[in-house]
Design an enzyme around this catalytic site. Structure first.
Site, PDB file in Angstrom:
ATOM      1  N   TYR A 112       0.862  -1.185   0.000  1.00 28.72           N
ATOM      2  CA  TYR A 112       0.000   0.000   0.000  1.00 28.72           C
ATOM      3  C   TYR A 112       0.897   1.234   0.000  1.00 28.72           C
ATOM      4  O   TYR A 112       0.835   2.082   0.887  1.00 28.72           O
ATOM      5  CB  TYR A 112      -0.933   0.007   1.216  1.00 28.72           C
ATOM      6  CG  TYR A 112      -2.036  -1.032   1.176  1.00 28.72           C
ATOM      7  CD1 TYR A 112      -2.266  -1.798   0.036  1.00 28.72           C
ATOM      8  CD2 TYR A 112      -2.874  -1.232   2.269  1.00 28.72           C
ATOM      9  CE1 TYR A 112      -3.289  -2.746  -0.007  1.00 28.72           C
ATOM     10  CE2 TYR A 112      -3.900  -2.172   2.235  1.00 28.72           C
ATOM     11  CZ  TYR A 112      -4.097  -2.923   1.099  1.00 28.72           C
ATOM     12  OH  TYR A 112      -5.108  -3.848   1.063  1.00 28.72           O
TER      13      TYR A 112
HETATM   14  C1  FAD Z   1      -6.627  -1.958  -7.891  1.00 32.94           C
HETATM   15  C2  FAD Z   1      -5.582  -2.466  -6.942  1.00 32.94           C
HETATM   16  C3  FAD Z   1      -5.875  -3.550  -6.124  1.00 32.94           C
HETATM   17  C4  FAD Z   1      -4.916  -4.065  -5.247  1.00 32.94           C
HETATM   18  N1  FAD Z   1      -5.240  -5.137  -4.470  1.00 32.94           N
HETATM   19  C5  FAD Z   1      -4.296  -5.674  -3.667  1.00 32.94           C
HETATM   20  C6  FAD Z   1      -4.571  -6.834  -2.890  1.00 32.94           C
HETATM   21  O1  FAD Z   1      -5.680  -7.373  -2.908  1.00 32.94           O
HETATM   22  N2  FAD Z   1      -3.573  -7.334  -2.121  1.00 32.94           N
HETATM   23  C7  FAD Z   1      -2.331  -6.763  -2.076  1.00 32.94           C
HETATM   24  O2  FAD Z   1      -1.447  -7.280  -1.387  1.00 32.94           O
HETATM   25  N3  FAD Z   1      -2.061  -5.657  -2.782  1.00 32.94           N
HETATM   26  C8  FAD Z   1      -3.002  -5.109  -3.585  1.00 32.94           C
HETATM   27  N4  FAD Z   1      -2.695  -4.002  -4.315  1.00 32.94           N
HETATM   28  C9  FAD Z   1      -1.342  -3.429  -4.220  1.00 32.94           C
HETATM   29  C10 FAD Z   1      -0.393  -4.175  -5.136  1.00 32.94           C
HETATM   30  O3  FAD Z   1      -0.109  -5.450  -4.635  1.00 32.94           O
HETATM   31  C11 FAD Z   1       0.908  -3.415  -5.235  1.00 32.94           C
HETATM   32  O4  FAD Z   1       0.676  -2.149  -5.802  1.00 32.94           O
HETATM   33  C12 FAD Z   1       1.936  -4.161  -6.086  1.00 32.94           C
HETATM   34  O5  FAD Z   1       3.215  -3.620  -5.866  1.00 32.94           O
HETATM   35  C13 FAD Z   1       1.585  -4.084  -7.550  1.00 32.94           C
HETATM   36  O6  FAD Z   1       2.446  -4.844  -8.331  1.00 32.94           O
HETATM   37  P1  FAD Z   1       2.615  -4.452  -9.872  1.00 32.94           P
HETATM   38  O7  FAD Z   1       3.623  -5.326 -10.464  1.00 32.94           O
HETATM   39  O8  FAD Z   1       1.264  -4.370 -10.507  1.00 32.94           O
HETATM   40  O9  FAD Z   1       3.109  -2.944  -9.707  1.00 32.94           O
HETATM   41  P2  FAD Z   1       4.292  -2.077 -10.310  1.00 32.94           P
HETATM   42  O10 FAD Z   1       3.789  -0.678 -10.199  1.00 32.94           O
HETATM   43  O11 FAD Z   1       4.719  -2.561 -11.645  1.00 32.94           O
HETATM   44  O12 FAD Z   1       5.473  -2.316  -9.275  1.00 32.94           O
HETATM   45  C14 FAD Z   1       5.372  -2.021  -7.896  1.00 32.94           C
HETATM   46  C15 FAD Z   1       6.769  -1.958  -7.279  1.00 32.94           C
HETATM   47  O13 FAD Z   1       7.453  -3.191  -7.494  1.00 32.94           O
HETATM   48  C16 FAD Z   1       8.606  -2.997  -8.305  1.00 32.94           C
HETATM   49  N5  FAD Z   1       8.671  -4.079  -9.299  1.00 32.94           N
HETATM   50  C17 FAD Z   1       7.698  -4.419 -10.181  1.00 32.94           C
HETATM   51  N6  FAD Z   1       8.101  -5.455 -10.910  1.00 32.94           N
HETATM   52  C18 FAD Z   1       9.337  -5.786 -10.495  1.00 32.94           C
HETATM   53  C19 FAD Z   1      10.270  -6.784 -10.898  1.00 32.94           C
HETATM   54  N7  FAD Z   1       9.989  -7.630 -11.889  1.00 32.94           N
HETATM   55  N8  FAD Z   1      11.458  -6.826 -10.276  1.00 32.94           N
HETATM   56  C20 FAD Z   1      11.756  -5.958  -9.286  1.00 32.94           C
HETATM   57  N9  FAD Z   1      10.909  -5.000  -8.859  1.00 32.94           N
HETATM   58  C21 FAD Z   1       9.714  -4.914  -9.468  1.00 32.94           C
HETATM   59  C22 FAD Z   1       8.397  -1.655  -8.969  1.00 32.94           C
HETATM   60  O14 FAD Z   1       9.618  -1.062  -9.367  1.00 32.94           O
HETATM   61  C23 FAD Z   1       7.671  -0.894  -7.895  1.00 32.94           C
HETATM   62  O15 FAD Z   1       8.572  -0.440  -6.925  1.00 32.94           O
HETATM   63  C24 FAD Z   1      -3.640  -3.462  -5.186  1.00 32.94           C
HETATM   64  C25 FAD Z   1      -3.352  -2.371  -6.004  1.00 32.94           C
HETATM   65  C26 FAD Z   1      -4.297  -1.864  -6.865  1.00 32.94           C
HETATM   66  C27 FAD Z   1      -3.987  -0.669  -7.711  1.00 32.94           C
END
Ligand code: FAD
Ligand code: NAG
Ligand code: NAG
Ligand code: NAG
Ligand code: NAG
Ligand code: NAG
Ligand code: NAG
Ligand code: NAG
Ligand code: NAG
Ligand code: NAG
Length: 573
Positions: free
Chosen positions: A480
């Protein structure tokens, strides 16, 4: 008067635009050229490289950048844009991207699903490149061994679908929004509606593949226990580029039950009593039951033109309806749960239900990457360790109504969450926590004024909650993401700055993360606004390559040229 003012100002604008275009373009261009040249050296098919690098001048640049922006707050013309978006198709592209970004001395942001609440996977106030992992989305499900290998750019919806396709008895405990990316979600912990039964996503990670700062591909054995521990909740982006996680599947029953119960403060429904009982039941009941509680300020239907509070209990029970109705009758009378309120379905059906699809939707919908209409949003988090009293709750309702828009999501802990020790993974919020609060405010209209209003009301509510939540540290959940709780300043990535947010996210695990960071990335190449600092807080700028210094110099130079022109024109006008 007005006309004579407008004319020179118009000319001034045209000139300024021309100047920035003619001066800034070669910089982005030169980064493009040096990056392209460099990357060609790191792949067996150099001709392919020009197809995976999107420069700002490329016609597809905006659509590629925007495809994985999931918070409209960071989709404005004033949001800083990357110099390049790189979309790797094979491992050497990623190894090369790390080495080349390091050689050029430019910041690399890694994006998987783009759901970061503060947009830090695709925004920076320093010149940067996005390494966009969306093409790394293969999922291999091995039912016999009960494992799946999941690439970082896969979405959670794809993970659930591919498991379901192969087997109706297995599932995986992770988040509820199907478009969330594996890379950020798992590296930040990852939780969903099976956390009381099965814990976090990272409690089921058995192997991983990462590209480190030297461009090496390491699996669990090669990276060692420390780094493997760090990327199970410490945030991937401080340590390297996660390529994939290998996860253990969990058994799910053939029939699960969901229900949703709504009560409103302004009706005679004992809503406050419901919340009081919820605090005593939800974190302690049968661990097959997850009851999320949403609290939102809404317009009253009873007293026109006033606001009230609506409580919604959304639940998943890993079993049949009769059993949960009997259980709730005993433990949670204020819920008034009847069999008519319950729907029995398959586990994959419950995944769709939680994602708000209607009941006719086929599981294929989980493969759709464009289902979220992204609005403007701000999130914050807290942990509650002792139940709130009736008087405290009533004060909170009053404050929420007064502020008008910010709501709460209470996620109960207990069960498996209390059985895993707080240092088993970097995620420290285990036994002793009753529930986690998410502060949540969404809006649909752009504009700085609205943005300020809504983000500050979330902050005011957060401040109001201080006496009721964890303290020393006031804990927060990394997934979050909330930049209000502290950030490091570029070029001054000190231990002290990092500890401000790091201890809130990781409590006592912060120290171990710093030690690991210091060993695996001593020059702090993998950094962002809330990354783990090194022990000495070594400054990247100091160890930057000459090319990087030149790049920064040229950016400052551009700025200076603009300022000088501005001054000249002001004199003329
Ligand atoms: C609509 C919505 C619903 C959500 N629901 C939940 C939920 O139910 N449970 C929960 O736990 N969280 C939830 N989240 C939060 C979510 O888990 C985090 O935002 C998570 O970091 C998203 O991962 P991403 O790869 O989509 O994000 P990104 O924005 O791509 O990455 C998030 C972070 O991780 C890093 N990162 C991404 N990919 C890599 C990689 N391959 N290697 C190294 N670092 C990397 C990025 O640099 C950044 O710092 C929700 C978010 C949203 C917007
Ligand atoms: C790439 O390879 C060429 C020769 O193939 C070499 O001249 C050049 O220095 C290399 N560039 C980088 C950045 O490694
Ligand atoms: C845009 O970038 C893509 C990917 O690098 C490339 O294939 C395409 O040719 C570029 N288009 C233009 C008009 O430059
Ligand atoms: C971002 O902005 C573009 C263009 O203004 C728009 O088409 C797109 O839908 C927006 N995306 C999000 C997630 O706000
Ligand atoms: C995904 O799997 C396909 C088929 O095996 C393979 O061709 C492709 O290279 C893989 N992609 C990645 C990014 O690993
Ligand atoms: C729950 O079921 C009862 C009937 O037993 C019904 O009166 C009530 O409206 C239902 N509640 C919801 C939220 O559907
Ligand atoms: C509210 O609680 C009171 C006292 O426990 C009870 O008498 C009453 O029936 C309840 N009302 C509703 C609508 O459940
Ligand atoms: C699906 O939803 C429709 C409309 O809301 C409802 O009439 C129907 O009974 C539901 N079906 C099931 C199986 O729940
Ligand atoms: C938000 O705007 C409303 C209406 O203009 C105003 O009354 C309120 O004080 C503002 N709230 C904050 C927190 O800025
Ligand atoms: C760098 O961090 C130190 C320690 O937190 C702080 O005292 C100092 O003011 C910071 N300097 C800058 C330029 O931000």
């Amino acid at each position: 008067m007005e006309k004579s003012c407008l004319l020179p100002f118009g000319i001034f604008l045209v000139l300024l635009l021309n100047i920035s275009a003619s001066v800034a373009a070669p910089t982005a261009e030169s980064v493009y050229i040096s990056f392209l040249q460099c990357l060609k050296n790191y792949t067996s098919s150099p001709d392919q490289v020009s197809n995976i690098i999107f420069a700002q001048t490329n016609a597809s640049f905006s659509s590629v950048l925007e495809a994985y922006i999931r918070n409209a707050r960071f989709n404005t013309t004033s949001t800083p844009k990357p110099l390049l978006v790189v979309t790797p198709l094979e491992e050497p592209h990623i190894q090369g991207a790390v080495i080349c970004a390091k050689n050029i001395g430019i910041q690399l942001k890694i994006r998987s699903g783009g759901h970061d609440y503060e947009g830090i996977s695709y925004v920076s106030d320093q010149p940067f490149i996005i390494l966009d992992m969306f093409q790394f989305r293969n999922i291999t499900v091995d039912v016999e061994n009960k494992v799946a290998v999941v690439q970082a750019g896969a979405t959670l919806g794809e993970v659930y679908y591919r498991i379901w396709e192969k087997s109706k008895v297995y599932g995986f405990p992770a988040g509820l929004c199907p478009t969330v990316g594996v890379g950020g979600h798992l590296s930040g912990g990852g939780y969903g509606n099976m956390l009381r039964k099965h814990g976090l996503s990272v409690d089921h990670v058995v192997d991983a593949k990462i590209v480190d700062v030297k461009g090496r591909i390491l699996d669990k054995e090669a990276m060692g226990e420390d780094l493997f521990w760090a990327i199970k909740g410490g945030g991937g982006a401080s340590f390297g580029v996660i390529l994939s996680y290998t996860v253990k599947l969990v058994l799910v029953p053939e029939v699960v039950t969901v229900f949703k119960i709504l009560k409103s403060l302004d009706k005679n429904e004992n809503m406050t009593e419901l919340v009081l009982q919820w605090q005593n039941v939800a974190p302690h009941t049968d661990d097959r039951l997850f009851m999320r509680l949403l609290l939102q300020p809404v317009s009253s239907k009873v007293v026109k033109k006033t606001k009230t509070i609506r409580a919604t209990v959304m639940a998943l029970f890993l079993g049949g309806a009769d059993e949960v109705v009997t259980l709730m009758g005993k433990e949670f009378p204020a819920l008034d749960l009847s069999k008519e309120n319950c729907t029995e379905m398959s586990w994959i059906g419950s995944v769709l239900w939680w994602a708000n699809f209607d009941n006719a939707t086929k599981p294929q919908a989980l493969l759709d990457r464009n289902v979220n209409s992204a609005n403007f949003l701000k999130r914050k988090s807290d942990y509650v360790q002792k139940p709130l009293s009736k008087v405290e709750l009533e004060g909170i309702w009053k404050k929420m109504i007064e502020l008008g828009k910010t709501g709460f999501v209470f996620n109960p802990y207990g069960g498996k969450m209390s059985e895993v020790s707080s240092d088993a993974t970097p995620f420290p919020h285990r036994a002793g926590n009753l529930f986690k609060i998410q502060y949540s405010v969404n809006w649909d209209e752009p504009g700085l004024e609205l943005d300020n209003n809504y983000t500050s009301q979330a902050r005011i509510l957060y401040s109001y909650m201080t006496p009721f939540v964890s303290s020393n540290p006031r804990s927060a959940f990394l997934n979050y993401r909330d930049l209000d709780i502290g950030t490091n300043s570029f070029g001054n990535n000190t231990y002290e700055e990092g500890a401000v947010y790091g201890i809130k996210y990781f409590n006592r695990n912060f120290e171990r993360l710093v030690k690991i960071k210091t060993v695996v990335d001593p020059e702090n190449f993998f950094r962002n606004e809330q990354s783990i600092p090194t022990q000495t807080g070594l400054d990247t700028a100091a160890s930057e390559s000459d090319a990087g210094k030149l790049l920064h110099l040229s950016l400052y130079w551009n700025l200076m040229v603009k300022v000088v022109w501005l001054l000249i024109f002001e004199v003329f006008i």
